[in-house]
Design an enzyme around this catalytic site. Structure first.
Site, short mmCIF file in Angstrom:
data_model
loop_
_atom_site.label_atom_id
_atom_site.label_comp_id
_atom_site.label_asym_id
_atom_site.label_seq_id
_atom_site.Cartn_x
_atom_site.Cartn_y
_atom_site.Cartn_z
N HIS A 82 71.91 58.50 70.75
CA HIS A 82 71.26 59.11 69.59
C HIS A 82 71.51 58.30 68.32
O HIS A 82 70.75 58.42 67.36
CB HIS A 82 71.65 60.58 69.43
CG HIS A 82 73.05 60.84 69.00
ND1 HIS A 82 74.08 61.13 69.88
CD2 HIS A 82 73.61 60.91 67.77
CE1 HIS A 82 75.19 61.36 69.21
NE2 HIS A 82 74.93 61.22 67.93
N ASP A 219 75.14 59.63 76.90
CA ASP A 219 74.79 59.34 75.50
C ASP A 219 75.37 58.00 75.05
O ASP A 219 76.39 57.94 74.37
CB ASP A 219 75.30 60.48 74.61
CG ASP A 219 74.62 60.51 73.26
OD1 ASP A 219 73.97 59.52 72.91
OD2 ASP A 219 74.73 61.54 72.56
N SER A 642 80.00 60.13 65.91
CA SER A 642 79.16 59.79 67.06
C SER A 642 79.27 58.31 67.38
O SER A 642 79.08 57.47 66.50
CB SER A 642 77.70 60.15 66.78
OG SER A 642 77.53 61.53 66.68
#
Length: 706
Positions: A82, A219, A642
């Site tokens: 992402h 991810d 992240s």
């Protein structure tokens, strides 16, 4: 037996201490380091920050919004899928849809450059508070502080550039402005896409699983840093640039983890507010979070309907939808956590403790005033709420092109022409229709205009609402259609001269003027209390630090490098043990739901086939005999983390942080030691998918995992 197992699990929780904190590395308290050693961190103190081989030297700020880690001697960077989403999207077309189908480069030549993408390495950090105090910063208003620090940064940047033009510096406040640190960075601007899984895997679970456990999302995405072939330093994109040869990269471990294993994340957490007063938390809940999720839900419902109807629209809005929905759900979850744990009441009780301590010591007597702080927050509440609605409707996160252009022309930054010749001044918008859709945009804007009016008091409503009532009989869609059809601002690649009468009569120009005027009114009401609130919050933080001076205290996150440590482990989820990892069988079960129509669990048949195998080779966990997909730790995490590398006690990479659980959503303002968890993607899952699906043998060899 079930009750006995549950009791044993609860007892085990009491021995697994969650280690709250987002610690700066250069001045890591010895007490924190000693605790890390007790929890099986094996490296010396200096291995974190000091010298060329320090762990900090392989961790990067990815793009100014995420974190990442260098994993090879040729400059490969791992981050989350992402985090790389917009880069992947920007290269996608209907014919070559890398979001839908993934991307694998088979040579350096096939790796894709990305405009405006960069990574930064932190070179050095130091406390310059005494120096700024000597210059009188504490006597300045917040506005003057901002301009003073900006000027000082520019002066320092010029000075450091004379020695090394590849460096830049930042000065940021810490501990609510009670301290200031100077950080030196080196930026690299040639960053190329190397590998990305299809979105079905990189975003597996979608909004259904976002902020939830258990997770199976793979991810990650892979990039490479390129440098000048002669100097080996940063350079703008050139086909002649070569892969970076970093002095430090993270060794990748296939050895896995067990419950209680040491886990450390290092990355760039964006923003926390854990020193915030109870009055500030109430404002956050009711004037920030609630308006945010209410408005985003309006536009997301329209986006997703158009995206599902048209593949070209999906490509244009995929990234916008993902960005919007992430903090839509975050805001909902945070508010639920605030209420479920009684956070405002807890904070108020702690503030009462500080009041009593203040009365007994006299510290900040006559300065820290809780009653004044309460009145100030109450005074600005309506304006703050209106500002959130404004920003979510008309601000930079807004998705319609009309508003973006209408506001941009008001700031004067895009005016062209010859100096001293006003008649030559013009604006021009390049054709960017590859980034937005005409029908989707118009419907979103009409819906947002109506929603804003329903939610915000008349005092903060732009005057174009009178035009909607009078000329369009309250029909928002007709008003929007008129703007799009009649405004010169929607003409692409056309010079629009700003000193002509037609420009000043343009409906979108008038619309933009109305918006800017309204924003000025809202800000004026907020700014009347802004400095006073900040001073009181600064005093409150100072009082806490003094009252707890025998304890190590970390500063709120501000997108500077931070360390968090803890252990791998589960927690109680709905009264049952959550499990500390997921395995391949769990994603296969969800994929079967995808075959029955659950969109967020849909995946290509080959993915189910690859994850249904009985033999995962060297990526099989030696303890469980399974391919482990995602795992839980009690590391401290927030937005910006992240892509943060997750290290074991030897400083080896075992995963990438990508999310927190639902119970961690209050962590921006309160870290719940019992329930908050960090979710990471297991590095063995990452490498297995690179090898089995991507056939990326050259990358697997380059990484050299063991």
């Amino acid at each position: 037996m079930k009750k006995l197992l549950l009791l044993l699990f609860i007892c085990s929780l009491s021995t697994a201490k969650a280690d709250e904190g987002m610690w700066t590395l250069y001045n890591l308290p010895n007490a924190v380091y000693e605790t890390m050693k007790q929890e099986n961190y094996e490296l010396p103190y200096g291995a974190l920050y000091q010298g060329e081989d320090a762990i900090k030297n392989c961790v990067v700020n990815f793009g100014g919004y995420c974190s990442g880690v260098v994993v090879s001697p040729d400059g490969l960077v791992f981050t989350n899928h992402h985090c790389g989403f917009e880069a992947i999207r920007s290269h996608s077309t209907v014919e070559h849809d890398y979001m839908l189908n993934g991307f694998v480069s088979n040579s350096y030549e096939e790796e894709l450059p990305n405009k405006n993408l960069f990574v930064s390495f932190m070179i050095e950090q130091k406390d310059i508070t005494p120096y700024l105090d000597s210059l009188g910063i504490n006597k300045m208003s917040n506005d003057k502080k901002y301009h003073f620090i900006d000027s000082l940064e520019n002066a320092m940047l010029k000075e450091i550039a004379q020695k090394d033009s590849t460096l830049r510096v930042e000065i940021k406040p810490f501990y609510e402005g009670n301290a200031y640190y100077l950080t030196t960075y080196r930026d690299y601007h040639d960053v190329r896409l190397v590998f990305a899984l299809p979105k079905s895997m990189g975003k597996f679970g979608g909004e259904t699983d976002n902020w939830m456990w258990p997770r199976q999302t793979c991810d990650f995405s892979v990039f490479r840093i390129y440098v000048d072939p002669i100097t080996g330093g940063p350079a703008s994109y050139s086909k002649d640039n070569v892969p970076m040869k970093p002095k430090k990269w993270a060794p990748v471990s296939l050895q896995g983890y067990v419950p209680g294993s040491f886990s450390m994340t290092i990355g760039y957490p964006g923003s926390t507010s854990r020193y915030l007063s109870s009055y500030g938390i109430k404002e956050r809940r009711d004037a920030d979070n609630k308006p945010r999720y209410q408005t985003r839900e309006v536009k997301q419902n329209i986006m997703i309907r158009h995206m599902r109807a048209d593949e070209a629209v999906r490509i244009k809005y995929d990234s916008k939808y993902a960005q919007s929905s992430n903090y839509w759900k975050n805001s909902i979850g945070m508010n639920k956590c605030i209420d479920s744990i009684g956070l405002i009441q807890q904070k108020a009780a702690f503030e009462q403790k500080i009041r009593q301590w203040q009365d007994s010591t006299g510290y900040l007597k006559g300065k820290l005033d809780f009653n004044l702080l309460q009145r100030l927050y109450e005074k600005r509440f309506n304006a703050t709420r209106a500002l959130t609605f404004y920003n979510e409707t008309f601000g930079r996160r807004n998705t319609d092109e009309m508003t973006r252009r209408a506001v941009r022309v008001q700031n004067g930054a895009i005016i062209n022409g010859k100096d001293g010749k006003p008649k030559s001044f013009y604006i021009e918008f390049k054709d960017n229709t590859a980034e937005w859709d005409y029908d989707t945009d118009r419907e979103i804007l009409a819906a947002l205009l109506e929603h804003y009016r329903e939610q915000v008091e008349i005092k903060y409503q732009p005057d174009f609402y009178n035009v909607i009532d009078h000329d369009y009989k309250g029909d928002y869609q007709k008003f929007v259609d008129h703007l799009y059809k009649k405004s010169l601002l929607m003409k692409n690649d056309k010079k629009i001269y700003i000193n002509k009468k037609s420009y000043h009569k343009d409906p979108a120009v008038i619309y933009g003027q109305s918006l800017v005027s309204t924003l000025a009114d809202i800000r004026a009401d907020i700014e009347s209390t802004y400095d006073s609130i900040n001073v009181q919050e600064q005093y409150l933080c100072a009082a806490k630090l003094r009252m707890e001076e025998d304890m190590p205290n970390y500063s709120d996150a501000n997108f500077t490098m931070r360390l968090s440590y803890g252990q791998v482990g589960e927690y109680l989820l709905g009264g049952e043990p959550s499990g500390y990892y997921t395995d391949a069988s769990s994603i296969v079960k969800k994929m079967e739901q995808g075959e029955q129509g659950v969109i967020d669990y849909e995946a290509e048949p080959v993915m189910k086939e690859l994850l249904s195998t009985k033999d995962f080779g060297k990526y099989t966990d030696k303890t469980t005999g399974k391919l482990q997909l995602c795992f839980l730790t009690n590391n401290d995490i927030t937005g910006g983390n992240s892509g943060s590398p997750m290290f074991n006690g030897k400083g080896e990479l075992i995963g990438l942080a990508f999310d927190g659980n639902w119970d961690s959503l209050s962590s921006d303002i309160f870290f719940d030691k019992q329930l908050a968890r960090c979710i990471g993607v297991d590095i063995r899952y990452v490498l297995y998918m690179m090898e089995s699906w991507g056939k990326a043998d050259r990358l697997i060899k380059e990484i050299g995992a063991r």
